[in-house]
Design a protein around this motif. Structure first.
Motif, PDB file in Angstrom:
ATOM      1  N   UNK A   1      33.795  33.373 -11.356  1.00 35.82           N
ATOM      2  CA  UNK A   1      34.571  34.625 -11.400  1.00 35.82           C
ATOM      3  C   UNK A   1      36.027  34.393 -11.797  1.00 35.82           C
ATOM      4  N   UNK A   2      36.323  33.291 -12.483  1.00 36.22           N
ATOM      5  CA  UNK A   2      37.712  32.997 -12.855  1.00 36.22           C
ATOM      6  C   UNK A   2      38.342  34.151 -13.628  1.00 36.22           C
ATOM      7  N   UNK A   3      37.608  34.784 -14.539  1.00 35.50           N
ATOM      8  CA  UNK A   3      38.020  35.954 -15.324  1.00 35.50           C
ATOM      9  C   UNK A   3      39.087  35.611 -16.348  1.00 35.50           C
ATOM     10  N   UNK A   4      40.300  35.298 -15.917  1.00 37.65           N
ATOM     11  CA  UNK A   4      41.361  34.871 -16.827  1.00 37.65           C
ATOM     12  C   UNK A   4      41.751  33.457 -16.394  1.00 37.65           C
ATOM     13  N   UNK A   5      41.573  32.492 -17.293  1.00 39.26           N
ATOM     14  CA  UNK A   5      41.636  31.086 -16.878  1.00 39.26           C
ATOM     15  C   UNK A   5      43.057  30.631 -16.626  1.00 39.26           C
ATOM     16  N   UNK A   6      43.224  29.862 -15.567  1.00 37.32           N
ATOM     17  CA  UNK A   6      44.531  29.444 -15.076  1.00 37.32           C
ATOM     18  C   UNK A   6      44.384  28.126 -14.321  1.00 37.32           C
ATOM     19  N   UNK A   7      45.506  27.513 -13.939  1.00 38.27           N
ATOM     20  CA  UNK A   7      45.445  26.327 -13.093  1.00 38.27           C
ATOM     21  C   UNK A   7      44.894  26.690 -11.718  1.00 38.27           C
ATOM     22  N   UNK A   8      44.162  25.747 -11.126  1.00 37.40           N
ATOM     23  CA  UNK A   8      43.689  25.935  -9.753  1.00 37.40           C
ATOM     24  C   UNK A   8      44.725  25.427  -8.760  1.00 37.40           C
ATOM     25  N   UNK A   9      44.651  25.947  -7.538  1.00 36.17           N
ATOM     26  CA  UNK A   9      45.580  25.556  -6.493  1.00 36.17           C
ATOM     27  C   UNK A   9      45.087  24.256  -5.859  1.00 36.17           C
ATOM     28  N   UNK A  10      45.897  23.209  -5.831  1.00 33.46           N
ATOM     29  CA  UNK A  10      45.462  21.927  -5.253  1.00 33.46           C
ATOM     30  C   UNK A  10      45.014  22.080  -3.803  1.00 33.46           C
ATOM     31  N   UNK A  11      43.936  21.403  -3.438  1.00 32.13           N
ATOM     32  CA  UNK A  11      43.452  21.392  -2.063  1.00 32.13           C
ATOM     33  C   UNK A  11      42.734  22.653  -1.637  1.00 32.13           C
ATOM     34  N   UNK A  12      42.391  23.519  -2.603  1.00 37.63           N
ATOM     35  CA  UNK A  12      41.749  24.798  -2.277  1.00 37.63           C
ATOM     36  C   UNK A  12      40.502  24.944  -3.138  1.00 37.63           C
ATOM     37  N   UNK A  13      39.619  25.867  -2.764  1.00 39.33           N
ATOM     38  CA  UNK A  13      38.540  26.225  -3.669  1.00 39.33           C
ATOM     39  C   UNK A  13      39.161  26.797  -4.936  1.00 39.33           C
ATOM     40  N   UNK A  14      38.478  26.656  -6.070  1.00 36.46           N
ATOM     41  CA  UNK A  14      39.055  27.090  -7.341  1.00 36.46           C
ATOM     42  C   UNK A  14      39.093  28.618  -7.428  1.00 36.46           C
ATOM     43  N   UNK A  15      39.831  29.140  -8.412  1.00 31.78           N
ATOM     44  CA  UNK A  15      39.913  30.585  -8.601  1.00 31.78           C
ATOM     45  C   UNK A  15      38.603  31.170  -9.131  1.00 31.78           C
ATOM     46  N   UNK A  16      37.685  30.328  -9.510  1.00 29.68           N
ATOM     47  CA  UNK A  16      36.347  30.787  -9.875  1.00 29.68           C
ATOM     48  C   UNK A  16      35.418  30.907  -8.683  1.00 29.68           C
ATOM     49  N   UNK A  17      35.915  30.549  -7.481  1.00 26.98           N
ATOM     50  CA  UNK A  17      35.139  30.618  -6.230  1.00 26.98           C
ATOM     51  C   UNK A  17      33.838  29.824  -6.336  1.00 26.98           C
ATOM     52  N   UNK A  18      33.953  28.565  -6.754  1.00 26.37           N
ATOM     53  CA  UNK A  18      32.760  27.754  -6.990  1.00 26.37           C
ATOM     54  C   UNK A  18      31.872  27.635  -5.758  1.00 26.37           C
ATOM     55  N   UNK A  19      32.477  27.542  -4.598  1.00 29.48           N
ATOM     56  CA  UNK A  19      31.656  27.381  -3.400  1.00 29.48           C
ATOM     57  C   UNK A  19      30.771  28.603  -3.166  1.00 29.48           C
ATOM     58  N   UNK A  20      31.311  29.785  -3.438  1.00 29.13           N
ATOM     59  CA  UNK A  20      30.500  30.998  -3.328  1.00 29.13           C
ATOM     60  C   UNK A  20      29.445  31.025  -4.423  1.00 29.13           C
ATOM     61  N   UNK A  21      29.819  30.684  -5.644  1.00 32.34           N
ATOM     62  CA  UNK A  21      28.858  30.695  -6.754  1.00 32.34           C
ATOM     63  C   UNK A  21      27.720  29.712  -6.476  1.00 32.34           C
ATOM     64  N   UNK A  22      28.055  28.506  -6.022  1.00 33.48           N
ATOM     65  CA  UNK A  22      27.019  27.521  -5.681  1.00 33.48           C
ATOM     66  C   UNK A  22      26.070  28.076  -4.623  1.00 33.48           C
ATOM     67  N   UNK A  23      26.643  28.655  -3.578  1.00 31.28           N
ATOM     68  CA  UNK A  23      25.819  29.207  -2.492  1.00 31.28           C
ATOM     69  C   UNK A  23      24.895  30.300  -3.021  1.00 31.28           C
ATOM     70  N   UNK A  24      25.446  31.170  -3.865  1.00 25.49           N
ATOM     71  CA  UNK A  24      24.670  32.291  -4.391  1.00 25.49           C
ATOM     72  C   UNK A  24      23.519  31.816  -5.276  1.00 25.49           C
ATOM     73  N   UNK A  25      23.805  30.872  -6.152  1.00 25.68           N
ATOM     74  CA  UNK A  25      22.788  30.426  -7.100  1.00 25.68           C
ATOM     75  C   UNK A  25      21.672  29.631  -6.419  1.00 25.68           C
ATOM     76  N   UNK A  26      21.965  29.089  -5.261  1.00 21.47           N
ATOM     77  CA  UNK A  26      20.938  28.339  -4.525  1.00 21.47           C
ATOM     78  C   UNK A  26      20.153  29.212  -3.555  1.00 21.47           C
TER      79      UNK A  26
END
Length: 403
Positions: free
Chosen positions: A362-387
């Motif tokens: 869900x990054x939508x408009x691509x940008x730098x990610x915040x260090x030490x955090x989940x990415x702005x694409x919410x990868x942890x949610x996407x991984x959970x959803x796809x599994x």
């Protein structure tokens, strides 16, 4: 200038028949139309930035919200003709989808007569005989919208509209009035969608209570966006209301778990917008997950999109002015070509370039990610959803593609 550039009399206006909100998308092969150039244009309309509210997450200045100019209908006619000229030259006789997404500010503050004039211009230029499918999606706070707008939502909106819901971030008085207006709209047979900026006030209620509330309201689709940093909210407002992406992903996982439970219980919770987006991108080429389908039109004729500096500080990047240039010149400008290149290369973020979810996050408009955090694409949610094996049995593919 035509007679359509003058405000029509609302009492004499002939409204179109209501069509299904899914028609504009389901009538074409969207897998082959993933950019403006390919005939799919989410035309984000911001011909005025006016708004009487003071929302903490807003990217507009107080002066812009109170004193923004309104693009004249004469100028709007010029804009629309230039877009049509482009498609007439590039895609004559071929299908074209234009989704007019009325944004802001508060778009209804341009006035009812202005909107009717704009609709008449759009109908006269983007005709079905030329291969156009048109949809109007209107985002409104709903607070100061008169009952006459319900007919607009029924007809030009194809029976739907979108409204902002951010919990108590805007205050109890706002929510009380908003609740009453939403219930009036659903009782009138309208399909209501919400868009929320995930903030700490929503966290206080929790995702379970939030989804139960939206289900009780009869909301059909609910989107939950990350809270982005901009020049207007940086500092106290951002620190007070904006959660890190790791907490956003936790919120979305718990929200979707409850959505699954409600579906199994035979309830009718709103489709979660991010869930639909993530699943739909799985069925589309990689270019469907970059900002190649949209441009924002500002009151002065500039076409812009959100961009980022100093990491993830949001600002509006201009690509050209449609009142002074052709639409093709805007699309092929050095600024837009560089912007699209950054989208394709995922901002050259090493963690994004190598990520197996980069085409449906869900990054939508691509940008730098915040260090030490989940990415702005919410990868942890996407991984959970796809599994999650239950999801595919609970979603309607035709609806997620039409959202």
């Amino acid at each position: 200038m035509t007679e359509l550039t003058f405000f029509p009399n609302p009492n004499l206006h002939v409204f179109p028949e209501q069509r299904a909100w899914t028609d504009a998308i389901s009538s074409v092969d969207i897998s082959q139309m993933n950019s403006i150039e390919q005939g799919y244009f989410v035309f984000t309309m911001m011909p005025s930035l006016r708004c009487s509210l003071n929302c903490p997450h807003c990217y507009l200045t107080l002066d812009q919200r109170r004193n923004s100019p309104i693009m004249t209908l004469a100028d709007l006619e010029v804009v629309l003709h230039k877009v049509d000229d482009y498609y007439s030259a590039k895609r004559p006789g071929k299908p074209k989808v234009v989704v007019f997404y009325w944004y802001g500010g508060e778009p209804t503050e341009m006035g009812f007569p202005w909107f009717l004039g704009a609709f008449k211009l759009i109908d006269s230029i983007f005709t079905r005989e030329k291969g156009y499918e048109i949809r109007h999606d209107i985002l409104t706070s709903l607070l100061n919208v008169e009952d006459e707008w319900l007919k607009v939502f029924h007809t030009y909106g194809r029976g739907q509209f979108q409204t902002s819901f951010d919990g108590l971030m805007r205050g109890k008085g706002y929510v009380k009035k908003w609740d009453k207006r939403v219930r009036q709209a659903t009782a009138d047979g309208l399909r209501v969608s919400t868009i929320s900026v995930v903030n700490h006030e929503l966290f206080k209620d929790g995702p379970v209570a939030i989804l139960d509330y939206l289900t009780d309201l009869g909301i059909q689709e609910a989107s939950f966006l990350p809270f982005m940093l901009n020049e207007q909210n940086k500092g106290d407002k951002y620190e007070k209301f904006a959660p890190p992406m790791s907490e956003y992903s936790n919120f979305m996982i718990e929200l979707t778990e409850h959505w699954i439970a409600l579906m199994h219980a035979g309830k009718k919770p709103p489709m979660i917008g991010q869930l639909a987006f993530i699943l739909s991108r799985q069925k589309l080429p990689m270019e469907a997950n970059i900002a190649g389908q949209t441009l924002f039109l500002l009151p002065d004729g500039d076409f812009v999109l959100p961009d980022y500096k100093d990491g993830w500080l949001e600002f509006m990047k201009p690509f050209g002015n449609i009142l002074e240039q052709t639409f093709e010149q805007v699309l092929t400008s050095k600024e837009r070509r560089g912007y699209i290149r950054r989208q394709y290369t995922r901002n050259l973020n090493p963690e994004c370039v190598t990520c197996n979810r980069k085409n449906n996050c869900i990054m939508e408009f691509w940008k730098e990610n915040r260090p030490g955090d989940d990415c702005f694409g919410a990868k942890r949610y996407v991984d959970w959803l796809m599994k999650n094996e239950q999801i595919k049995y609970l979603v309607d593919d035709s609806l997620i593609m039409a959202s």
